[in-house]
Design a protein around this motif. Structure first.
Motif, short mmCIF file in Angstrom:
data_model
loop_
_atom_site.label_atom_id
_atom_site.label_comp_id
_atom_site.label_asym_id
_atom_site.label_seq_id
_atom_site.Cartn_x
_atom_site.Cartn_y
_atom_site.Cartn_z
N ILE A 125 0.69 -1.12 0.02
CA ILE A 125 0.08 -0.07 0.07
C ILE A 125 1.04 1.13 -0.05
N GLN A 163 -9.38 5.08 1.07
CA GLN A 163 -7.85 4.73 1.46
C GLN A 163 -7.64 4.13 2.62
N VAL A 164 -8.37 4.40 3.59
CA VAL A 164 -8.02 3.72 4.93
C VAL A 164 -9.03 2.54 5.18
N VAL A 208 -8.11 -1.96 1.38
CA VAL A 208 -7.10 -2.69 1.90
C VAL A 208 -7.54 -3.86 2.71
N CYS A 240 -3.80 2.22 7.70
CA CYS A 240 -3.43 1.22 6.75
C CYS A 240 -2.71 0.31 7.65
N LYS A 262 -4.83 -1.88 9.72
CA LYS A 262 -5.61 -2.74 9.36
C LYS A 262 -4.66 -3.92 8.73
#
Length: 380
Positions: A27, A147-148, A152, A236, A239
């Motif tokens: 990422i 994105q966050v 992911v 990220c 996660k």
């Protein structure tokens, strides 16, 4: 492992690794990544051609920049722009995207690019998972929420008449490009919706990160690139750590659903409409989860108050009274929760907390207590 955000200057682009056996990927978080998309995607291509799935709003604002970034490396592209909004994340939207991939003769060794927010990422990923029994795909998320969160971890899917994300597949991306410069064009409400998911990470597993957000959240909201990059990177990272421990949500990954049992019921009650954005529902759900935790004696009464104070400072909703329009009674909202994916043997599973940064999963929650929390939140 708890890692507090660094106060030192961050590199222009940060990488977070998701090291799943045979499906590892990076990422990449930074500015200007769309303009460099060709350089990032080229190592993942068997031939210099990609299929982009996006929505009409993102296409009007950013598709030309992505196509130019690909063309620099001699990469051709075809694109499908779907209507924006949660209604696209449906059987009809999935059928349209999948048929388009097949019509465009996209091969199993090609790359599908999901270019948009969470709706497009989930839909395009699911279409890639089932077209020709699996095509690789890349995520280029264009919203803070995507994105966050949704870009992911490999969860893809669509909504059904019975609830949110009830049809889908685990299909990990080949690469994620989180270009924080795209956030500059987001309306404030869209940005703040994503912030609900950012805050969730601090609440579930890193009290130091939540404390950092209390100081730096307003900077993030007001456009500070360094604060945005660090918030996306740390979210990220958290996660990724959880996904690597539990890819298919058999255990620890369920922690990522903090606030979501309440949120999904509220989204269903508002018809997945603009009355309530997903991240807004997560923010309300997190506040309610801490209310419930405090009511059960798991954490102090000061914890929900601290969370609500931060939500108020950021301009985010914290209670059912903040949702415009009428809502069903608390008992009906509880019934909507019964369709949640987290139900096990007919029992709801909640993510509760023993304090900020100390979340856990339990099915031992009295229904009457949940109803009481909902009623109190609706009463204001």
């Amino acid at each position: 492992m708890t890692v507090s955000p660094s106060t030192a200057a961050s590199p222009a682009t940060a990488e977070v690794r998701v090291d799943l056996p045979g499906r590892a990927y990076g990422i990449h978080v930074g500015s200007g990544l769309v303009a460099q998309a060709g350089r990032w995607l080229k190592p993942h291509l068997n031939r210099k051609r990609v299929a982009i799935i996006t929505d009409e709003t993102v296409a009007a604002a950013h598709l030309g920049a992505l196509e130019a970034g690909l063309a620099v490396e001699g990469i051709d592209s075809v694109s499908l722009a779907l209507p924006p909004g949660e209604a696209t994340k449906s059987w009809e939207g999935l059928s349209r995207a999948t048929e388009w991939l097949i019509e465009e003769k996209v091969e199993r060794g090609d790359l599908v690019v999901a270019f948009g927010g969470g709706v497009i990422g989930d839909l395009a990923g699911f279409a890639a998972a089932i077209a020709r029994r699996g095509i690789r795909f890349a995520q280029i998320p264009t919203t803070l929420l995507a994105q966050v969160d949704s870009s992911v971890g490999g969860k893809t899917g669509i909504n059904t008449a019975q609830g949110k994300n009830l049809a889908g597949a685990f299909h990990q991306p080949a690469i994620v490009l989180a270009d924080i410069s795209l956030l500059d064009s987001l309306p404030e409400r869209e940005l703040l919706s994503g912030y609900g998911e950012v805050m969730k990470y601090g609440l579930l597993g890193d009290a130091a990160f939540f404390e950092w957000l209390e100081t730096n959240g307003p900077r993030l909201r007001d456009g500070d690139a360094a604060a945005r990059r660090e918030a996306v990177r740390r979210s990220c990272e958290m996660k990724a750590e959880i996904v690597m421990r539990d890819e298919t949500e058999q255990g620890d990954r369920a922690l990522l659903n903090l606030g979501h049992t309440f949120c999904h019921a509220l989204e269903a009650a508002t018809g997945y409409s603009d009355r309530l954005r997903h991240g807004e529902g997560v923010a309300i759900g997190c506040a309610l989860a801490f209310d419930l935790s405090a009511r059960l004696g798991l954490c102090s009464q000061e914890e929900p108050s601290r969370i609500r104070a931060h939500l108020a400072e950021m301009g985010l909703r914290a209670d059912l009274t903040n949702i415009p329009g009428d809502l069903p009674p608390a008992e009906s909202l509880l019934g909507l929760m019964a369709h949640d994916k987290k139900v096990r043997e007919g029992r709801l599973r909640f993510v509760l907390a023993r304090g900020i940064g100390r979340a856990f999963v339990t099915s031992d929650v009295p229904s009457e207590m949940v109803v009481r929390i909902l009623r109190d939140s609706a009463a204001g």
